[in-house]
Motif scaffolding. Structure first.
Motif, short mmCIF file in Angstrom:
data_model
loop_
_atom_site.label_atom_id
_atom_site.label_comp_id
_atom_site.label_asym_id
_atom_site.label_seq_id
_atom_site.Cartn_x
_atom_site.Cartn_y
_atom_site.Cartn_z
N ILE A 453 0.72 -1.22 -0.01
CA ILE A 453 -0.37 0.04 -0.11
C ILE A 453 1.03 1.37 0.42
N ARG A 454 2.28 1.29 0.64
CA ARG A 454 2.73 2.62 0.48
C ARG A 454 3.50 3.05 -0.86
N GLU A 455 3.64 1.79 -1.24
CA GLU A 455 4.91 1.97 -2.37
C GLU A 455 3.37 2.26 -3.66
N ARG A 456 2.41 1.69 -2.96
CA ARG A 456 1.14 2.38 -4.24
C ARG A 456 0.88 3.52 -4.10
N LYS A 457 0.51 4.13 -2.95
CA LYS A 457 0.84 5.20 -2.49
C LYS A 457 1.98 6.30 -2.75
N PHE A 458 3.12 5.85 -2.88
CA PHE A 458 3.96 7.10 -2.97
C PHE A 458 4.34 7.97 -4.34
N GLU A 459 3.80 7.02 -4.99
CA GLU A 459 3.65 7.58 -6.76
C GLU A 459 2.69 9.34 -6.27
N GLN A 460 1.26 8.85 -6.21
CA GLN A 460 0.43 9.62 -5.68
C GLN A 460 0.96 11.26 -5.01
N ALA A 461 1.55 10.47 -3.76
CA ALA A 461 1.79 12.00 -2.88
C ALA A 461 2.94 11.99 -3.88
N TYR A 462 3.84 11.66 -4.46
CA TYR A 462 5.13 12.10 -4.28
C TYR A 462 4.59 13.70 -5.65
N GLN A 463 3.70 13.40 -6.36
CA GLN A 463 3.15 13.55 -7.33
C GLN A 463 2.14 14.83 -6.94
N ASP A 464 1.27 14.72 -5.93
CA ASP A 464 1.14 15.82 -5.46
C ASP A 464 1.60 16.75 -4.14
N TRP A 465 2.57 16.71 -3.86
CA TRP A 465 3.55 17.29 -3.10
C TRP A 465 4.17 18.15 -4.28
N LEU A 466 4.53 17.87 -5.13
CA LEU A 466 5.14 18.34 -6.25
C LEU A 466 4.09 19.31 -7.21
N ARG A 467 2.74 19.75 -7.29
CA ARG A 467 1.63 20.30 -7.83
C ARG A 467 1.41 21.12 -6.90
N GLU A 468 1.49 20.94 -5.46
CA GLU A 468 1.23 21.81 -4.29
C GLU A 468 2.12 22.96 -4.16
N LEU A 469 3.72 22.03 -4.58
CA LEU A 469 5.17 23.17 -4.56
C LEU A 469 4.94 24.19 -5.88
N ARG A 470 4.46 23.65 -6.99
CA ARG A 470 5.02 24.56 -7.71
C ARG A 470 3.74 25.41 -7.71
#
Length: 488
Positions: A453-470
């Protein structure tokens, strides 16, 4: 299986090996506020492509990154699209570097010296010889140090921020195990299995939804978006035909590891993504949603496997199961487990398949020739949470790893090292250490479920984090189209 990267400095050091040194490293300038003299120099010599908070992205930086990508080979978009894509990547890297410095993420000179000495030793060079090689490729040893330091800082900051955003509940673990057992039980059964009693109109209900997911980054160009939509439309047409949706999803994921097939399990409407629920609101049991769903992460083909009534205070109705079904309650079972370790190079922008495969083949040859230790290579170069333990994944049973990894591992004898293997996570080099017959306990199943589950969530969390930074950064794009040598 594969945890998020926790030793990204290993990634930074590994980029040295190959045709060039750090050809695709982050060319960010940091968040230090430039003086008037520096600002004028940047504007006059390089030309500013974008202002990012208190820093700049220059046209020269774009030129350097484009040249590095072209040198690596591989299919690239048209020049205008490529420059815009590279600029956006540099802006994101600039923001990460600025935020990391503001949060006090640092790499000391002694740490950096040790990493560089390890690079030299790994390549069987003295420090003096390494500097000569850097001068021939990078042009400046000091610039090489600066770029290496920035890449490590960004990697540490990214790991800390993204890992902290991933939360996993016990209920998610329970659902994961139950769904997995149900999927196993459904193998060989017809899609026309008995359905649960539907809810009366307006009454509470649970919906069992499966999806075939074609990931496309929100920042991807029109070509990538169109290609993803085309593939999703083709799968939707097949799903509406006389095919088993579960088999269709499994085949699509097998043909293209980036495509993911997932059964979400029974959920009340409020626990489904809003986009999904709107698409299947009026879709009956056993039916496919009429349209492809577009989300920020990509394209989704949905099917309602079942709808059932949810009665307050009453036991949940049980779905009819085939005679040979796997029990929904986890059981202790005997399985063959494999103890293995791996080196992972994650899929990401700037790392083409040929480069990842070549690097791992080099590590493989060193281990086979006994000139390097697998565990030490994993500590330095693997982009997985297992890097700190020499790439050791622990004892894994059937189905605990992604299919490509599992199949390659099962073909190896004890002590053997695989050829490079590609999965949805990136490229792997695998070594089998030992095998045993063991009882897979319920608690071990929960540990595996939590990791998956952690692995599955990581990519989405990473992309969400990048969008938030931007979204929270102050960015002004001035001129990204012209190279640095062009007059403003």
């Amino acid at each position: 299986m594969m945890r998020s990267p926790s030793f990204k400095q290993a990634l930074a050091t590994s980029l040295f090996i190959g045709a060039s040194l750090y050809s695709h490293i982050a060319f960010s300038q940091g968040s230090v506020k430039p003086s008037v003299v520096v600002e004028t120099k940047i504007r006059n010599i390089d030309g500013v492509a974008a202002v990012v908070n208190t820093g700049f992205v220059t046209r020269k930086e774009i030129d350097d990154r484009v040249a590095a990508l072209q040198k690596q080979g591989g299919k690239l978009p048209d020049p205008a699209t490529l420059r815009k894509t590279v600029l956006e990547r540099l802006i994101i890297e600039k923001i990460q570097m600025q935020n990391a410095q503001q949060d006090g993420v640092t790499v000391s000179n002694s740490e950096l010296d040790k990493i560089i000495n390890d690079i030299a030793a790994k390549n069987k060079l003295t420090l003096a010889e390494l500097k000569v090689k850097i001068a021939a490729t990078e042009g400046s040893y000091q610039r090489y140090r600066d770029l290496l330091r920035e890449d490590i800082i960004i990697s540490r900051y990214r790991e800390r921020e993204v890992e902290g955003k991933i939360k996993i509940s016990d209920a998610e673990v329970d659902n994961f195990i139950t769904d997995r057992n149900r999927e196993a039980a459904s193998v060989g059964t017809s899609a026309s299995a008995a359905r649960s009693t539907p809810a009366a109109k307006g009454a509470p209900e649970e919906i069992d939804v499966a999806q075939i997911f074609i990931p496309v980054e929100a920042s991807a160009g029109p070509g990538a978006q169109a290609e993803g939509k085309k593939k999703a439309d083709a799968l939707l047409r097949e799903a509406k035909g006389d095919v088993d949706f579960l088999q269709l999803g499994a085949m699509a994921a097998k043909e293209n590891p980036k495509i993911k097939f997932q059964a979400l399990g029974y959920r009340t409407p409020d626990r489904l993504p809003q986009l999904f629920y709107e698409a299947i609101r009026n879709t009956g049991s056993g039916q496919v949603a009429n349209v492809v769903v577009k989300s920020p992460a990509g394209y989704h083909v949905l099917k309602v496997l079942d709808r059932r009534a949810l009665l307050a205070g009453a036991p949940e109705p049980q779905q009819a199961a085939p005679q040979n079904a796997v029990p929904s309650t986890p059981q202790n079972i005997m399985v063959t487990q494999t103890l293995s370790r791996h080196i992972l190079l994650r899929s990401r922008a700037g790392l083409i398949d040929q480069d990842a495969e070549r690097r791992l083949a080099g590590y493989r040859d060193q281990v086979r020739a006994k000139t390097a230790d697998f565990a030490e290579l994993a500590k330095k170069h693997s982009e997985d949470g297992s890097a700190a333990n020499g790439g050791n994944l622990g004892w894994m049973g059937p189905g605990d790893l992604v299919p490509e990894f599992d199949q390659a591992m099962n073909r190896l004898q004890i002590g053997d090292v695989s050829d490079p293997v590609k999965s949805e996570f990136g490229w792997h080099l695998i070594q089998v250490l030992e095998r045993r017959e063991a009882q897979l306990t319920v608690e071990k199943q929960r540990q595996f479920a939590r990791a998956a589950i952690r692995e599955r969530k990581f990519e989405q969390a990473y992309q969400d984090w990048l969008r938030e930074l931007r979204d929270t950064a102050t960015v002004k794009i001035i001129n990204a189209d012209d190279p640095a040598s062009s007059p403003r």
